[in-house]
Motif scaffolding. Structure first.
Motif, PDB file in Angstrom:
ATOM      1  N   VAL A   9       0.820  -1.212   0.000  1.00  0.00           N
ATOM      2  CA  VAL A   9       0.000   0.000   0.000  1.00  0.00           C
ATOM      3  C   VAL A   9       0.855   1.265   0.000  1.00  0.00           C
ATOM      4  CG1 VAL A   9      -0.272   0.070   2.520  1.00  0.00           C
ATOM      5  CG2 VAL A   9      -2.028   1.081   1.043  1.00  0.00           C
ATOM      6  N   HIS A  10       2.004   1.229   0.673  1.00  0.00           N
ATOM      7  CA  HIS A  10       2.836   2.428   0.761  1.00  0.00           C
ATOM      8  C   HIS A  10       3.700   2.632  -0.483  1.00  0.00           C
ATOM      9  CE1 HIS A  10       1.268   2.568   4.688  1.00  0.00           C
ATOM     10  NE2 HIS A  10       2.002   1.593   5.166  1.00  0.00           N
ATOM     11  N   VAL A  11       3.678   1.667  -1.377  1.00  0.00           N
ATOM     12  CA  VAL A  11       4.327   1.829  -2.680  1.00  0.00           C
ATOM     13  C   VAL A  11       3.288   2.211  -3.730  1.00  0.00           C
ATOM     14  CG1 VAL A  11       5.642   0.664  -4.496  1.00  0.00           C
ATOM     15  CG2 VAL A  11       6.163   0.196  -2.089  1.00  0.00           C
ATOM     16  N   HIS A  17       3.834   2.209   9.179  1.00  0.00           N
ATOM     17  CA  HIS A  17       4.813   2.758   8.238  1.00  0.00           C
ATOM     18  C   HIS A  17       4.205   3.667   7.173  1.00  0.00           C
ATOM     19  CE1 HIS A  17       7.292  -0.415  10.093  1.00  0.00           C
ATOM     20  NE2 HIS A  17       8.239   0.482   9.915  1.00  0.00           N
ATOM     21  N   THR A  18       3.032   4.191   7.485  1.00  0.00           N
ATOM     22  CA  THR A  18       2.404   5.179   6.605  1.00  0.00           C
ATOM     23  C   THR A  18       3.287   6.408   6.438  1.00  0.00           C
ATOM     24  OG1 THR A  18       0.264   4.368   7.383  1.00  0.00           O
ATOM     25  CG2 THR A  18       0.258   6.463   6.218  1.00  0.00           C
ATOM     26  N   SER A  19       4.214   6.604   7.347  1.00  0.00           N
ATOM     27  CA  SER A  19       5.154   7.726   7.253  1.00  0.00           C
ATOM     28  C   SER A  19       5.930   7.721   5.939  1.00  0.00           C
ATOM     29  CB  SER A  19       6.138   7.683   8.420  1.00  0.00           C
ATOM     30  OG  SER A  19       6.836   6.442   8.447  1.00  0.00           O
ATOM     31  N   THR A  20       5.969   6.591   5.247  1.00  0.00           N
ATOM     32  CA  THR A  20       6.653   6.482   3.952  1.00  0.00           C
ATOM     33  C   THR A  20       6.238   7.600   3.001  1.00  0.00           C
ATOM     34  OG1 THR A  20       6.641   4.069   4.208  1.00  0.00           O
ATOM     35  CG2 THR A  20       7.097   4.928   2.009  1.00  0.00           C
ATOM     36  N   HIS A  21       4.957   7.955   3.014  1.00  0.00           N
ATOM     37  CA  HIS A  21       4.416   8.921   2.058  1.00  0.00           C
ATOM     38  C   HIS A  21       4.937  10.337   2.295  1.00  0.00           C
ATOM     39  CE1 HIS A  21       1.431   5.861   0.753  1.00  0.00           C
ATOM     40  NE2 HIS A  21       1.580   5.465   1.999  1.00  0.00           N
ATOM     41  N   MET A  62      11.604   7.718   0.321  1.00  0.00           N
ATOM     42  CA  MET A  62      10.577   6.865   0.915  1.00  0.00           C
ATOM     43  C   MET A  62      11.188   5.918   1.941  1.00  0.00           C
ATOM     44  SD  MET A  62       8.329   6.089  -2.526  1.00  0.00           S
ATOM     45  CE  MET A  62       7.388   4.743  -1.806  1.00  0.00           C
ATOM     46  N   THR A  63      12.366   5.393   1.642  1.00  0.00           N
ATOM     47  CA  THR A  63      13.059   4.515   2.588  1.00  0.00           C
ATOM     48  C   THR A  63      13.349   5.252   3.887  1.00  0.00           C
ATOM     49  OG1 THR A  63      14.080   3.218   0.822  1.00  0.00           O
ATOM     50  CG2 THR A  63      15.166   3.172   2.964  1.00  0.00           C
ATOM     51  N   VAL A  64      13.846   6.472   3.771  1.00  0.00           N
ATOM     52  CA  VAL A  64      14.179   7.265   4.960  1.00  0.00           C
ATOM     53  C   VAL A  64      12.927   7.571   5.775  1.00  0.00           C
ATOM     54  CG1 VAL A  64      15.086   9.480   5.759  1.00  0.00           C
ATOM     55  CG2 VAL A  64      16.261   8.249   3.915  1.00  0.00           C
TER      56      VAL A  64
END
Length: 307
Positions: free
Chosen positions: A114-116, A136-140, A223-225
């Protein structure tokens, strides 16, 4: 009066009501949904006789219980061997159909983590508030969006009201200046940060990542960070909008186009912290000092460089 941080700007633009006890009601632009944390939320709507307040703001895809082998995927739901996993995926399909929510189903070529999927499809846009029932929604945040995870009861609340009760977090700036050595990646940057501040170092903060080394990263690297801001204890991670951000978004299926795109990118270019913005905490790293990192224990802060 000092300037605003990027976090302050997005927060203020979405603040619906501020209460004396420090809790606030903020508007949510995008709600990402998957099969694990949504069944109880949809059932809550059903029992209360409610409909989603703004169905078009929701974007669903199954991702936690999907098989990865070609043979299993080709069988559809029948290829999911675990009975609980199968029920969760089929229930998401049923709920999205009943409540008219857009879903990338299991065998849709666009389906994925979903985060990709959000960034890939242009459903994640700068300046948005984004929530999902996943930490990990913080990815966005890599695209200049304020994004964080929520619990199942909050999933129901967002579905029903398109708003969320929150306490405002503090601002932390993590600046990584200089050029990265050969072979050092985004993963190494964020592990070095966690090694420095610990897994509780970001507790109570939204972290904005900045500096030459951060700006040199691709959106995928950013996004990784931002994904691992959670491992540093923060609720959310952010990277300011720049040309790399805009180039990534342009032309994606859910991104604005034509005249709307021109207006959007003009507005998005303001999604940076003001030069005179004041942060509650500042952490600085020299990119040249960062080596490839490896974790060796049971916590991300148990990290060491590989010489």
């Amino acid at each position: 009066m000092s300037g605003k941080t990027l976090y302050d700007k997005i927060w203020d633009a979405h603040l619906v009501k501020e209460r004396e006890d420090g809790t606030n009601l903020i508007y949510i632009d995008r709600h990402l949904i998957h099969e694990v944390t949504s069944p109880q939320a949809f059932e809550g709507l059903r029992l209360a006789g409610r409909l989603p307040w703004r169905a078009a703001a929701n974007f669903a895809t199954p991702d936690h219980n999907i098989p990865t082998t070609r043979d299993e995927r080709s069988q559809g739901l029948a290829g999911i061997k675990d009975p609980v996993s199968k029920i969760q995926v089929s229930t998401l399909d049923d709920n999205c159909s009943e409540f008219n929510i857009f879903e990338l189903k299991m065998n849709d070529l666009r389906q994925g983590i979903v985060h990709v999927v959000g960034p890939e499809q242009g459903a994640t846009l700068p300046g948005m508030t984004i929530v999902c029932g996943d930490s990990h929604t913080s990815t966005h945040g890599a695209l200049g969006a304020l994004a964080h995870g929520i619990g199942t009861s909050e999933v129901e609340h967002v579905l029903a009201t398109q708003c969320l009760m929150q306490k405002k977090m503090k601002n932390m700036l993590v600046r990584v200046d200089g050029q990265l050595p050969t072979g050092v990646t985004a993963k190494d940057i964020v592990l070095a940060i966690i090694g420095k501040i610990g897994t509780a170092g970001g507790t109570g903060y939204t972290i904005e990542f900045d500096g030459e080394a951060i700006r040199s990263l691709s959106v995928e690297g950013r996004m990784t960070v931002c994904n691992m801001a959670i491992e540093a204890g923060a609720r959310a991670g952010l990277v300011a909008v720049d040309q790399t951000t805009l180039d990534y978004i342009k032309g994606r299926p859910f991104a604005p186009a034509g005249e709307v795109w021109e207006r959007a990118q003009e507005a998005w270019r303001n999604l940076v912290s003001d030069e005179d913005a004041v942060f509650d905490a500042v952490v600085e790293l020299n990119a040249a000092d960062i080596e490839p990192q490896v974790t060796w224990g049971t916590s991300p802060e148990m990290v060491a460089p590989i010489n």
